[in-house]
Design a protein around this motif. Structure first.
Motif, PDB file in Angstrom:
ATOM      1  N   GLY A   1     -14.098  -8.413 -16.470  1.00 39.85           N
ATOM      2  CA  GLY A   1     -13.408  -9.687 -16.280  1.00 39.85           C
ATOM      3  C   GLY A   1     -12.041  -9.556 -15.633  1.00 39.85           C
ATOM      4  O   GLY A   1     -11.359 -10.567 -15.425  1.00 39.85           O
ATOM      5  N   THR A   2     -11.657  -8.338 -15.272  1.00 37.22           N
ATOM      6  CA  THR A   2     -10.340  -8.148 -14.667  1.00 37.22           C
ATOM      7  C   THR A   2     -10.457  -7.750 -13.200  1.00 37.22           C
ATOM      8  O   THR A   2     -11.469  -7.229 -12.752  1.00 37.22           O
ATOM      9  CB  THR A   2      -9.517  -7.064 -15.399  1.00 37.22           C
ATOM     10  N   HIS A   3      -9.384  -8.015 -12.486  1.00 37.69           N
ATOM     11  CA  HIS A   3      -9.261  -7.585 -11.093  1.00 37.69           C
ATOM     12  C   HIS A   3      -8.777  -6.139 -11.116  1.00 37.69           C
ATOM     13  O   HIS A   3      -7.755  -5.831 -11.722  1.00 37.69           O
ATOM     14  CB  HIS A   3      -8.267  -8.473 -10.352  1.00 37.69           C
ATOM     15  N   LEU A   4      -9.526  -5.253 -10.459  1.00 34.96           N
ATOM     16  CA  LEU A   4      -9.193  -3.824 -10.498  1.00 34.96           C
ATOM     17  C   LEU A   4      -8.242  -3.405  -9.396  1.00 34.96           C
ATOM     18  O   LEU A   4      -7.633  -2.341  -9.483  1.00 34.96           O
ATOM     19  CB  LEU A   4     -10.470  -2.985 -10.424  1.00 34.96           C
ATOM     20  N   GLY A   5      -8.121  -4.212  -8.356  1.00 27.18           N
ATOM     21  CA  GLY A   5      -7.173  -3.874  -7.300  1.00 27.18           C
ATOM     22  C   GLY A   5      -7.759  -3.978  -5.915  1.00 27.18           C
ATOM     23  O   GLY A   5      -8.831  -4.558  -5.704  1.00 27.18           O
ATOM     24  N   TYR A   6      -7.024  -3.384  -4.973  1.00 24.69           N
ATOM     25  CA  TYR A   6      -7.354  -3.438  -3.549  1.00 24.69           C
ATOM     26  C   TYR A   6      -7.483  -2.026  -2.989  1.00 24.69           C
ATOM     27  O   TYR A   6      -6.740  -1.124  -3.388  1.00 24.69           O
ATOM     28  CB  TYR A   6      -6.245  -4.158  -2.770  1.00 24.69           C
ATOM     29  N   SER A   7      -8.372  -1.888  -2.020  1.00 25.80           N
ATOM     30  CA  SER A   7      -8.474  -0.618  -1.299  1.00 25.80           C
ATOM     31  C   SER A   7      -7.359  -0.537  -0.262  1.00 25.80           C
ATOM     32  O   SER A   7      -6.598  -1.485  -0.048  1.00 25.80           O
ATOM     33  CB  SER A   7      -9.829  -0.517  -0.600  1.00 25.80           C
ATOM     34  N   GLU A   8      -7.330   0.597   0.428  1.00 28.56           N
ATOM     35  CA  GLU A   8      -6.471   0.732   1.597  1.00 28.56           C
ATOM     36  C   GLU A   8      -7.095  -0.078   2.734  1.00 28.56           C
ATOM     37  O   GLU A   8      -8.266  -0.438   2.686  1.00 28.56           O
ATOM     38  CB  GLU A   8      -6.371   2.207   2.004  1.00 28.56           C
ATOM     39  N   TRP A   9      -6.316  -0.341   3.752  1.00 28.53           N
ATOM     40  CA  TRP A   9      -6.835  -1.002   4.940  1.00 28.53           C
ATOM     41  C   TRP A   9      -7.650  -0.005   5.760  1.00 28.53           C
ATOM     42  O   TRP A   9      -7.275   1.161   5.873  1.00 28.53           O
ATOM     43  CB  TRP A   9      -5.705  -1.569   5.794  1.00 28.53           C
TER      44      TRP A   9
ATOM     45  N   SER B   1     -13.847  -6.381  16.574  1.00 21.86           N
ATOM     46  CA  SER B   1     -13.508  -4.978  16.801  1.00 21.86           C
ATOM     47  C   SER B   1     -11.995  -4.791  16.778  1.00 21.86           C
ATOM     48  O   SER B   1     -11.254  -5.603  17.324  1.00 21.86           O
ATOM     49  CB  SER B   1     -14.068  -4.544  18.156  1.00 21.86           C
ATOM     50  N   GLY B   2     -11.555  -3.739  16.109  1.00 23.00           N
ATOM     51  CA  GLY B   2     -10.122  -3.470  15.986  1.00 23.00           C
ATOM     52  C   GLY B   2      -9.476  -4.098  14.773  1.00 23.00           C
ATOM     53  O   GLY B   2      -8.303  -3.849  14.493  1.00 23.00           O
ATOM     54  N   SER B   3     -10.234  -4.900  14.008  1.00 22.80           N
ATOM     55  CA  SER B   3      -9.691  -5.556  12.808  1.00 22.80           C
ATOM     56  C   SER B   3      -9.500  -4.550  11.678  1.00 22.80           C
ATOM     57  O   SER B   3     -10.216  -3.553  11.567  1.00 22.80           O
ATOM     58  CB  SER B   3     -10.646  -6.637  12.308  1.00 22.80           C
ATOM     59  N   ARG B   4      -8.550  -4.877  10.820  1.00 21.98           N
ATOM     60  CA  ARG B   4      -8.359  -4.106   9.590  1.00 21.98           C
ATOM     61  C   ARG B   4      -8.971  -4.890   8.440  1.00 21.98           C
ATOM     62  O   ARG B   4      -8.752  -6.105   8.329  1.00 21.98           O
ATOM     63  CB  ARG B   4      -6.875  -3.866   9.315  1.00 21.98           C
ATOM     64  N   VAL B   5      -9.729  -4.179   7.592  1.00 21.16           N
ATOM     65  CA  VAL B   5     -10.342  -4.803   6.420  1.00 21.16           C
ATOM     66  C   VAL B   5      -9.988  -4.005   5.177  1.00 21.16           C
ATOM     67  O   VAL B   5      -9.665  -2.815   5.256  1.00 21.16           O
ATOM     68  CB  VAL B   5     -11.882  -4.919   6.566  1.00 21.16           C
ATOM     69  N   ARG B   6     -10.057  -4.678   4.041  1.00 20.75           N
ATOM     70  CA  ARG B   6      -9.870  -4.007   2.756  1.00 20.75           C
ATOM     71  C   ARG B   6     -10.735  -4.703   1.725  1.00 20.75           C
ATOM     72  O   ARG B   6     -11.160  -5.850   1.919  1.00 20.75           O
ATOM     73  CB  ARG B   6      -8.412  -4.000   2.308  1.00 20.75           C
ATOM     74  N   ALA B   7     -10.978  -4.019   0.605  1.00 18.91           N
ATOM     75  CA  ALA B   7     -11.776  -4.578  -0.483  1.00 18.91           C
ATOM     76  C   ALA B   7     -10.887  -4.996  -1.638  1.00 18.91           C
ATOM     77  O   ALA B   7      -9.941  -4.296  -1.999  1.00 18.91           O
ATOM     78  CB  ALA B   7     -12.797  -3.557  -0.978  1.00 18.91           C
ATOM     79  N   SER B   8     -11.214  -6.136  -2.198  1.00 17.12           N
ATOM     80  CA  SER B   8     -10.652  -6.612  -3.454  1.00 17.12           C
ATOM     81  C   SER B   8     -11.799  -6.540  -4.463  1.00 17.12           C
ATOM     82  O   SER B   8     -12.896  -7.029  -4.185  1.00 17.12           O
ATOM     83  CB  SER B   8     -10.166  -8.049  -3.286  1.00 17.12           C
TER      84      SER B   8
END
Length: 150
Positions: free
Chosen positions: A15-23, A102-109
Motif C-alpha cells: 500500500g505504499t509508494h516505494l519510490g522512483y527509478s533513475e531516468w 526517441s531520445g525521451s527520458r523515462v523513469r518508473a514510479s
C-alpha cells in the motif's frame, strides 16, 4: 533504493509508494534493436524521415519496448534480500496512455499493491507507472506480477 530483508519486511510496505527509478534515455538505437528482436518494423518506430512527417514529429518507442524496461527500472527502486529467486509472472493490466519519442527520458514510479502466498512462494503485484520527462501523461501503466521464493 529500498532494501527489504525478506518477505516479512516487504509485506509491511504493501500500500505504499516505494519510490522512483533513475531516468533512462530511450535511444533510436534501442528502438531499432527492439524492432530487430521482435520483427516489428513499423515506420513510426524505425523510419526517422517518414516519422518526422507523422503525428509525433519523430520516431517513437514500441509500447512493448517501454513495458520491457520494467525489470531494469523497478530493480533500481527496490529489492528483497534473502530470497532463493524471483521470477516475472506477467501483468494484470497494461496501458500505454502516451508515446515515448526517441531520445525521451523515462523513469518508473512503483507502488507495492499486494502480496499473497502461492504454492511456489509469494505473488507480488506492483503498480508501475512509466513517466516521460516533460510528458503530461504516463507512457505506460502496468500491474506487474512477480513470484518471490524465500
Amino acid at each position: 533504493m529500498k532494501v527489504f530483508n525478506g518477505i516479512g519486511e516487504l509485506e509491511q510496505a504493501v500500500g505504499t509508494h516505494l519510490g522512483y527509478s533513475e531516468w533512462h534515455t530511450v535511444t533510436q538505437e534501442q528502438i531499432d534493436l527492439f524492432a530487430e528482436a521482435t520483427g516489428d518494423h513499423q515506420w513510426i518506430h524505425v523510419d526517422p524521415e517518414r516519422a518526422a512527417q507523422g503525428p509525433f514529429g519523430t520516431t517513437i518507442a514500441h509500447g512493448y519496448l517501454t513495458l520491457s524496461l520494467l525489470p531494469l527500472l523497478v530493480s533500481q527502486v527496490y529489492r528483497v534480500d534473502g530470497l532463493k529467486m524471483g521470477i516475472n509472472y506477467g501483468c494484470n493490466k497494461v496501458r500505454f496512455p502516451s508515446p515515448v519519442p526517441s531520445g525521451s527520458r523515462v523513469r518508473a514510479s512503483v507502488e507495492l499493491a499486494e502480496i499473497k502466498p502461492t504454492g511456489a512462494g509469494f505473488q507480488v503485484m506492483a503498480r508501475v507507472t512509466i513517466e516521460r520527462d516533460g510528458g503530461d501523461k504516463p507512457a505506460c501503466v502496468a500491474e506487474a506480477l512477480s513470484v518471490l521464493v524465500p
